[in-house]
Design a protein around this motif. Structure first.
Motif, short mmCIF file in Angstrom:
data_model
loop_
_atom_site.label_atom_id
_atom_site.label_comp_id
_atom_site.label_asym_id
_atom_site.label_seq_id
_atom_site.Cartn_x
_atom_site.Cartn_y
_atom_site.Cartn_z
N GLY A 1 -1.16 3.73 0.04
CA GLY A 1 0.11 3.24 -0.47
C GLY A 1 0.09 3.09 -1.97
N ALA A 2 1.27 3.18 -2.57
CA ALA A 2 1.40 2.92 -4.00
C ALA A 2 2.87 2.77 -4.36
N TYR A 3 3.14 1.93 -5.34
CA TYR A 3 4.48 1.76 -5.91
C TYR A 3 5.55 1.54 -4.83
N GLY B 1 -1.02 -1.29 9.15
CA GLY B 1 -0.94 -2.49 8.33
C GLY B 1 -1.36 -2.10 6.92
N TYR B 2 -1.52 -3.08 6.07
CA TYR B 2 -1.92 -2.82 4.68
C TYR B 2 -3.32 -2.17 4.65
N ARG B 3 -3.36 -0.90 4.26
CA ARG B 3 -4.60 -0.10 4.23
C ARG B 3 -5.34 -0.17 5.57
N ASP B 4 -4.57 -0.13 6.65
CA ASP B 4 -5.18 -0.39 7.95
C ASP B 4 -4.45 0.37 9.06
N ILE C 1 2.05 6.58 -14.98
CA ILE C 1 1.58 5.19 -14.83
C ILE C 1 0.14 5.19 -14.31
N ARG C 2 -0.12 6.02 -13.31
CA ARG C 2 -1.48 6.04 -12.74
C ARG C 2 -2.50 6.46 -13.80
N ARG C 3 -2.12 7.47 -14.63
CA ARG C 3 -3.07 7.96 -15.63
C ARG C 3 -3.41 6.89 -16.65
N ALA D 1 -13.74 5.48 -6.38
CA ALA D 1 -13.04 5.66 -5.10
C ALA D 1 -11.70 4.93 -5.17
N GLY D 2 -11.06 4.97 -6.33
CA GLY D 2 -9.77 4.26 -6.50
C GLY D 2 -9.99 2.76 -6.38
N SER D 3 -9.00 2.06 -5.88
CA SER D 3 -9.17 0.61 -5.70
C SER D 3 -10.39 0.37 -4.83
N ILE E 1 -0.16 -18.01 -11.68
CA ILE E 1 -1.01 -17.04 -11.00
C ILE E 1 -0.11 -15.92 -10.47
N PRO E 2 -0.38 -14.66 -10.85
CA PRO E 2 0.49 -13.61 -10.30
C PRO E 2 0.40 -13.59 -8.78
N HIS E 3 1.53 -13.49 -8.13
CA HIS E 3 1.52 -13.51 -6.67
C HIS E 3 2.77 -12.83 -6.14
N ALA F 1 -7.16 -7.67 -8.87
CA ALA F 1 -7.44 -7.31 -10.28
C ALA F 1 -7.41 -8.56 -11.16
N TRP F 2 -6.45 -9.44 -10.90
CA TRP F 2 -6.32 -10.66 -11.70
C TRP F 2 -7.50 -11.59 -11.45
N LEU F 3 -7.85 -11.77 -10.17
CA LEU F 3 -8.97 -12.66 -9.83
C LEU F 3 -10.25 -12.16 -10.51
N GLU G 1 -12.58 -0.74 -17.12
CA GLU G 1 -12.03 -1.55 -18.21
C GLU G 1 -10.50 -1.61 -18.22
N LYS G 2 -9.83 -0.61 -17.58
CA LYS G 2 -8.36 -0.65 -17.61
C LYS G 2 -7.77 -1.23 -16.32
N GLN G 3 -8.58 -1.28 -15.26
CA GLN G 3 -8.07 -1.79 -13.98
C GLN G 3 -9.28 -2.30 -13.17
N PRO G 4 -9.51 -3.61 -13.22
CA PRO G 4 -10.74 -4.15 -12.64
C PRO G 4 -10.86 -4.06 -11.12
N LEU G 5 -9.76 -3.62 -10.47
CA LEU G 5 -9.82 -3.42 -9.02
C LEU G 5 -10.67 -2.19 -8.68
N VAL G 6 -10.91 -1.38 -9.70
CA VAL G 6 -11.61 -0.11 -9.51
C VAL G 6 -13.04 -0.23 -10.03
N PRO H 1 -13.96 -5.17 0.32
CA PRO H 1 -13.82 -3.77 -0.09
C PRO H 1 -12.82 -3.03 0.78
N GLU H 2 -12.04 -2.16 0.18
CA GLU H 2 -11.22 -1.26 1.01
C GLU H 2 -11.95 0.06 1.18
N VAL H 3 -12.97 0.26 0.38
CA VAL H 3 -13.80 1.46 0.48
C VAL H 3 -14.74 1.31 1.67
N1 EPU Z 1 -3.72 -7.10 -12.95
C1 EPU Z 1 -4.53 -7.86 -13.78
N2 EPU Z 1 -5.40 -7.23 -14.63
C2 EPU Z 1 -5.44 -5.87 -14.72
C3 EPU Z 1 -4.62 -5.09 -13.90
C4 EPU Z 1 -3.76 -5.72 -13.01
O1 EPU Z 1 -4.52 -9.08 -13.73
O2 EPU Z 1 -6.24 -5.37 -15.54
C5 EPU Z 1 -2.81 -7.78 -12.03
C6 EPU Z 1 -1.45 -7.99 -12.65
O3 EPU Z 1 -0.99 -9.26 -12.27
C7 EPU Z 1 -0.60 -6.92 -11.97
C8 EPU Z 1 -1.24 -6.86 -10.61
O4 EPU Z 1 -2.63 -7.01 -10.85
O5 EPU Z 1 0.74 -7.29 -11.89
C9 EPU Z 1 -0.97 -5.59 -9.83
O6 EPU Z 1 -1.53 -4.48 -10.54
P1 EPU Z 1 -1.14 -2.99 -10.14
O7 EPU Z 1 0.33 -2.82 -10.09
O8 EPU Z 1 -1.92 -2.07 -11.01
O9 EPU Z 1 -1.59 -2.85 -8.63
P2 EPU Z 1 -2.88 -3.30 -7.85
O10 EPU Z 1 -2.53 -4.42 -6.95
O11 EPU Z 1 -3.98 -3.50 -8.80
C10 EPU Z 1 -2.32 -1.67 -5.84
C11 EPU Z 1 -3.04 -0.64 -5.02
C12 EPU Z 1 -3.21 0.65 -5.80
C13 EPU Z 1 -1.81 1.15 -6.17
C14 EPU Z 1 -1.08 0.06 -6.98
C15 EPU Z 1 0.36 0.43 -7.25
C16 EPU Z 1 -4.47 -1.89 -3.52
C17 EPU Z 1 -5.88 -2.22 -3.15
N3 EPU Z 1 -4.34 -1.13 -4.61
O12 EPU Z 1 -3.15 -1.97 -6.95
O13 EPU Z 1 -3.81 1.60 -4.94
O14 EPU Z 1 -1.89 2.34 -6.94
O15 EPU Z 1 -1.06 -1.17 -6.21
O16 EPU Z 1 1.07 0.39 -6.06
O17 EPU Z 1 -3.56 -2.30 -2.83
C18 EPU Z 1 -5.86 2.61 -4.27
O18 EPU Z 1 -5.65 2.13 -3.16
O19 EPU Z 1 -6.88 3.29 -4.52
C19 EPU Z 1 -4.92 2.31 -5.35
C20 EPU Z 1 -5.13 2.72 -6.61
#
Ligand code: EPU
Length: 333
Positions: free
Chosen positions: A126-128, A160-163, A216-218, A230-232, A256-258, A270-272, A290-295, A328-330
Motif C-alpha cells: 500500500g501507499a498514498y 489487513g494492513y500489510r497482511d 514523492i517516493r524518490r 527492503a522499503g519500509s 505526536i503525529p497520529h 518513522a517519528w518514533l 537518513e531521509k526516512q527512518p522507517l527504512v 518488522p514488516e520485512v
Molecule cells: N515521519 C517522521 N520522520 C521522517 C519521516 C516521516 O517523523 O523522517 C513521520 C511524519 O509524521 C509523517 C509520517 O511519518 O507524517 C508518515 O510518513 P510517510 O508519509 O513517509 O509514510 P510512512 O508511514 O513512513 C507508509 C508506508 C510506505 C508508504 C507511505 C506512503 C508502512 C510501513 N509504510 O510509510 O510504504 O510508501 O506510507 O503511503 O506502512 C513500504 O511499505 O515499503 C513503504 C515504503
C-alpha cells in the motif's frame, strides 16, 4: 524451467545479502510449477518475488521458487470497469505503467513500489491511501500439497494492513499464480494522503498522479537498484486510544503525529525512530536511512547480523522510550 544448484541469492534480494540457496528453480507455466512441487515435495520451499520484502539471515537449505510468468490480459469489462488478470511474476510497477498509459485507474498510487504481482497480493502492499486489496477481485492459487487450483475471493484473502491469510493461517500452503484486479475506466483520483494533491496539480490525469507519486517516493525512499533495502522495514504501530492518551500525558506532547484508524490510532514508526535518535545512524554496515527512518539500508556491505542487530536496537529503544512495540514488516528467512 530453469534449475540451478548452490547459487548465490545476491541478485534475488534487494537487501543484497550474499547468501546461498541449495536449489533455485524458475518456472514458466502453472504446469511447470506443479512439476516442481511434486519433484521437491520433501524439501523446504520458499517462493520469492523480486525479493524486495525479505531479509535472508542465513543460507537457505531448500528450494527457492521463482515465477517467470509475466503476462497480463483483460478478462472482462463493462461501461465503468475493466478486469485485468496478471501473472504472479510480472513486476507490479511494469503493470501499473502500462495501465496508466491506457488511462486505467486504481493502482496509480502504488507506482514504483518494488515487487511482483504475486508477492504484492500476499503482502497487501500500500501507499498514498491505496492498498492492493482495494483493487484485487480474486486471487488464483495452486496448493503446495496437491497442486490443485483454488480461487480466493477478496474477502477470503482476509486482507489487513500489510497482511493476508497467506501470511497467517495459510502461510506456505498456497502459491498465488494470478491476480485479477478490478480497475476503473474513468479516473477515480485518491489524492488525500500527505501532499499528493499539491504534487499532482489541478485536474491531474492518471499519469500525472503516477508521476507525482514517483517524485514523492524518490525524495524519501532509496532506489533499490542503487542502495540495498527492503522499503519500509517496520510496520506503523496501531495503539489503543487509551494508550495514545497515556503517551501524550507521559511525554507531555500532544503533537505526536497520529492517524485515526479502525481499531485505534496509528503512530508513524518513522517519528518514533527519529525521536530515539536513530535517523541516519549506522551499526556495522547497516544504516537507518537518513531521509526516512522507517527504512533500513545496506550502506556498506552489511551482513544479515548487521541488519538484524540494528533492527533489534531500534525496537528496544522505541519500546524503552515510548512503551510501544514496533514490528518488522520485512520477512526474516
Ligand atoms: N515521519 C517522521 N520522520 C521522517 C519521516 C516521516 O517523523 O523522517 C513521520 C511524519 O509524521 C509523517 C509520517 O511519518 O507524517 C508518515 O510518513 P510517510 O508519509 O513517509 O509514510 P510512512 O508511514 O513512513 C507508509 C508506508 C510506505 C508508504 C507511505 C506512503 C508502512 C510501513 N509504510 O510509510 O510504504 O510508501 O506510507 O503511503 O506502512 C513500504 O511499505 O515499503 C513503504 C515504503
Amino acid at each position: 524451467m530453469t534449475i540451478k544448484e548452490n547459487i548465490s541469492l545476491l541478485p534475488y534480494n534487494t537487501f543484497r545479502m550474499d547468501v546461498k540457496a541449495k536449489i533455485f528453480a524458475e518456472y514458466s507455466s502453472v504446469e511447470e510449477l506443479r512439476e516442481l512441487l511434486t519433484r521437491y515435495k520433501d524439501e523446504r520451499l520458499l517462493h520469492i518475488g523480486q525479493g524486495s520484502n525479505l531479509l535472508f539471515t542465513q543460507d537457505f537449505d531448500g528450494v527457492v521458487l521463482h515465477s517467470a510468468m509475466r503476462r497480463a490480459r483483460c478478462v472482462s469489462e463493462d461501461a465503468d470497469y475493466v478486469w485485468i488478470e496478471a501473472e504472479n511474476g510480472l513486476v507490479l510497477d511494469e503493470l501499473i505503467d502500462q495501465l496508466c498509459d491506457m488511462g486505467i485507474s486504481g493502482m496509480e498510487n502504488l507506482s514504483h513500489i518494488p515487487g511482483e504481482v504475486g508477492a504484492s497480493a500476499v503482502q497487501n502492499v500500500g501507499a498514498y491511501g491505496v492498498e492492493a486489496k482495494d483493487v484485487i477481485e480474486t486471487v488464483r492459487t495452486v496448493a503446495v500439497a496437491d497442486g490443485k487450483e483454488r480461487v480466493f475471493t477478496n474477502a477470503e484473502c482476509r486482507y489487513g494492513y500489510r497482511d493476508s491469510i497467506f501470511k497467517n493461517e495459510l502461510r506456505g500452503q498456497y502459491i498465488i499464480t494470478h491476480v485479477v484486479y478490478r480497475l476503473n475506466k474513468h479516473l477515480k483520483a485518491q489524492l488525500d494522503y500527505g501532499n499528493l494533491r499539491g504534487e499532482a496539480g489541478q485536474h491531474p490525469t492518471v499519469t500525472d498522479i503516477r508521476e507525482a507519486v514517483i517524485r514523492i517516493r524518490r525524495q524519501k525512499l532509496p532506489e533499490v537498484s542503487e542502495t540495498g533495502s527492503a522499503g519500509s522495514f517496520f510496520k506503523n504501530p496501531i495503539i489503543s486510544h487509551e494508550a495514545y492518551e497515556r503517551l501524550t500525558r507521559q511525554i507531555r506532547d500532544d503533537r505526536i503525529p497520529h492517524f485515526e484508524q479502525e481499531g485505534g490510532v496509528k503512530i508513524p514508526a518513522a517519528w518514533l525512530i527519529e525521536q530515539c535518535g536513530w535517523k541516519g545512524r549506522t551499526l556495522g554496515g547497516a544504516q537507518c536511512y537518513e531521509k526516512q527512518p522507517l527504512v533500513l539500508v545496506n550502506r556498506n556491505n552489511a551482513t544479515p547480523e548487521d541488519i538484524v542487530n540494528l533492527a533489534a536496537a531500534i525496537c528496544k529503544d522505541v519500546k524503552d522510550r515510548f512503551g510501544i512495540d514496533i514490528h518488522p514488516e520485512v520477512n526474516y528467512i
